[in-house]
Design a protein around this motif. Structure first.
Motif, PDB file in Angstrom:
ATOM      1  N   ALA A   1      49.657  37.331  41.646  1.00  0.00           N
ATOM      2  CA  ALA A   1      48.378  37.721  42.226  1.00  0.00           C
ATOM      3  C   ALA A   1      47.269  36.775  41.783  1.00  0.00           C
ATOM      4  O   ALA A   1      47.231  36.338  40.637  1.00  0.00           O
ATOM      5  CB  ALA A   1      48.040  39.143  41.806  1.00  0.00           C
ATOM      6  N   ARG A   2      46.386  36.465  42.683  1.00  0.00           N
ATOM      7  CA  ARG A   2      45.232  35.631  42.372  1.00  0.00           C
ATOM      8  C   ARG A   2      44.064  36.462  41.853  1.00  0.00           C
ATOM      9  O   ARG A   2      43.129  35.923  41.289  1.00  0.00           O
ATOM     10  CB  ARG A   2      44.791  34.870  43.617  1.00  0.00           C
ATOM     11  N   ILE A   3      44.112  37.753  42.120  1.00  0.00           N
ATOM     12  CA  ILE A   3      43.094  38.696  41.682  1.00  0.00           C
ATOM     13  C   ILE A   3      43.725  39.583  40.619  1.00  0.00           C
ATOM     14  O   ILE A   3      44.882  40.000  40.745  1.00  0.00           O
ATOM     15  CB  ILE A   3      42.589  39.566  42.862  1.00  0.00           C
ATOM     16  N   THR A   4      42.964  39.928  39.599  1.00  0.00           N
ATOM     17  CA  THR A   4      43.478  40.785  38.533  1.00  0.00           C
ATOM     18  C   THR A   4      43.925  42.129  39.100  1.00  0.00           C
ATOM     19  O   THR A   4      43.190  42.783  39.842  1.00  0.00           O
ATOM     20  CB  THR A   4      42.392  41.019  37.462  1.00  0.00           C
ATOM     21  N   LEU A   5      45.149  42.499  38.777  1.00  0.00           N
ATOM     22  CA  LEU A   5      45.675  43.808  39.150  1.00  0.00           C
ATOM     23  C   LEU A   5      45.283  44.772  38.032  1.00  0.00           C
ATOM     24  O   LEU A   5      45.807  44.681  36.925  1.00  0.00           O
ATOM     25  CB  LEU A   5      47.190  43.756  39.323  1.00  0.00           C
ATOM     26  N   LEU A   6      44.337  45.637  38.327  1.00  0.00           N
ATOM     27  CA  LEU A   6      43.797  46.512  37.300  1.00  0.00           C
ATOM     28  C   LEU A   6      44.799  47.569  36.869  1.00  0.00           C
ATOM     29  O   LEU A   6      45.345  48.286  37.702  1.00  0.00           O
ATOM     30  CB  LEU A   6      42.515  47.186  37.796  1.00  0.00           C
ATOM     31  N   GLU A   7      45.036  47.625  35.601  1.00  0.00           N
ATOM     32  CA  GLU A   7      45.847  48.693  35.017  1.00  0.00           C
ATOM     33  C   GLU A   7      44.929  49.783  34.462  1.00  0.00           C
ATOM     34  O   GLU A   7      45.251  50.951  34.513  1.00  0.00           O
ATOM     35  CB  GLU A   7      46.753  48.142  33.916  1.00  0.00           C
ATOM     36  N   ASP A   8      43.783  49.364  33.929  1.00  0.00           N
ATOM     37  CA  ASP A   8      42.784  50.305  33.439  1.00  0.00           C
ATOM     38  C   ASP A   8      41.847  50.624  34.587  1.00  0.00           C
ATOM     39  O   ASP A   8      41.161  49.748  35.115  1.00  0.00           O
ATOM     40  CB  ASP A   8      41.993  49.710  32.269  1.00  0.00           C
TER      41      ASP A   8
ATOM     42  N   ALA B   1      44.635  45.679  43.005  1.00  0.00           N
ATOM     43  CA  ALA B   1      43.729  44.564  43.308  1.00  0.00           C
ATOM     44  C   ALA B   1      42.435  45.078  43.928  1.00  0.00           C
ATOM     45  O   ALA B   1      41.338  44.697  43.516  1.00  0.00           O
ATOM     46  CB  ALA B   1      44.406  43.569  44.234  1.00  0.00           C
ATOM     47  N   LEU B   2      42.558  45.968  44.907  1.00  0.00           N
ATOM     48  CA  LEU B   2      41.372  46.473  45.596  1.00  0.00           C
ATOM     49  C   LEU B   2      40.441  47.254  44.676  1.00  0.00           C
ATOM     50  O   LEU B   2      39.234  47.328  44.928  1.00  0.00           O
ATOM     51  CB  LEU B   2      41.780  47.347  46.786  1.00  0.00           C
ATOM     52  N   LEU B   3      40.980  47.823  43.611  1.00  0.00           N
ATOM     53  CA  LEU B   3      40.140  48.607  42.693  1.00  0.00           C
ATOM     54  C   LEU B   3      39.116  47.753  41.948  1.00  0.00           C
ATOM     55  O   LEU B   3      38.206  48.289  41.309  1.00  0.00           O
ATOM     56  CB  LEU B   3      41.000  49.397  41.719  1.00  0.00           C
ATOM     57  N   ASN B   4      39.201  46.434  42.075  1.00  0.00           N
ATOM     58  CA  ASN B   4      38.126  45.589  41.584  1.00  0.00           C
ATOM     59  C   ASN B   4      36.839  45.895  42.352  1.00  0.00           C
ATOM     60  O   ASN B   4      35.746  45.593  41.881  1.00  0.00           O
ATOM     61  CB  ASN B   4      38.495  44.111  41.707  1.00  0.00           C
ATOM     62  N   SER B   5      36.966  46.479  43.531  1.00  0.00           N
ATOM     63  CA  SER B   5      35.841  46.971  44.332  1.00  0.00           C
ATOM     64  C   SER B   5      36.205  48.386  44.770  1.00  0.00           C
ATOM     65  O   SER B   5      36.803  48.583  45.835  1.00  0.00           O
ATOM     66  CB  SER B   5      35.614  46.082  45.557  1.00  0.00           C
TER      67      SER B   5
END
Length: 151
Positions: A2-9, A35-39
Motif C-alpha cells: 500500500a502507498r497509503i498507511t493502512l490504519l490499525e489504530d 486506507a480510507l480511514l485516513n479520511s
C-alpha cells in the motif's frame, strides 16, 4: 504494498464507523477501509455507497457481479478480483468459468443478450466514457432507466 498507511489504530472520531463496518462485513475491516480511514468522512461515504451498490439496487446480484468483475478486468484491479472471485460471484450465480470469460466476454459463449448489452455498456462507459448510441440503445430492450443508471 500500500502507498497509503493502512490504519490499525482507529481514529477516535471513526470508532463508531469501524464498529459498523465490522458488524456489516462479518467482523472484517478490509484493507480498503484501513486506507480510507485516513479520511473518516470519505470512509463513511464510501461504505454507504458500496452498501447501496451491493444491496439497494434493482439489478440482480448476478448482473451486478458481472459488471463489477468486468470493470476490474478492464482496469487490472487484482484486489477487486480477489474480493469477488469466487466467493461473491458464486453466491450471486456467476461461475468461476464465467468470471474467467469476462476477460474477453465478446468472444465467449457465455452470457445472455441482456447481460451482453450491459457488459458492452460497462466497457464503453469505462473506457471511452461517452457511450455511443449503438451501445446505449440495446440496453432499453432489457432494462428500465433506473437499472441503466445502476449499471
Amino acid at each position: 504494498m500500500a502507498r497509503i498507511t493502512l490504519l490499525e489504530d482507529v481514529p477516535a472520531d471513526a470508532a463508531a464507523l469501524v464498529e459498523r463496518i465490522r458488524k456489516e462485513r462479518r467482523g472484517t475491516l478490509l484493507k480498503l477501509y484501513k486506507a480510507l480511514l485516513n479520511s473518516p468522512a470519505l470512509a463513511q461515504s464510501w461504505f454507504e455507497h458500496l452498501n447501496t451498490v451491493r444491496w439497494k439496487t434493482a439489478l440482480s446480484g448476478r448482473l451486478r457481479e458481472l459488471v463489477i468483475i468486468r470493470i476490474a478486468y478492464i482496469h487490472s484491479v487484482a484486489y477487486v478480483l480477489r474480493q469477488h472471485i469466487p466467493k461473491l460471484a458464486e453466491a450471486d450465480g456467476v461461475s468461476v468459468l464465467e468470471c474467467d470469460a469476462l476477460k474477453d466476454w465478446v468472444r465467449s459463449g457465455f452470457f445472455s443478450a441482456a447481460e451482453r448489452s450491459a457488459l458492452a455498456y460497462a466497457d464503453s462507459a469505462t473506457t471511452v466514457v461517452k457511450v455511443p448510441d449503438d451501445v446505449f440503445e440495446p440496453l432499453r430492450l432489457y432494462f428500465n432507466e433506473r437499472e441503466i443508471v445502476e449499471i
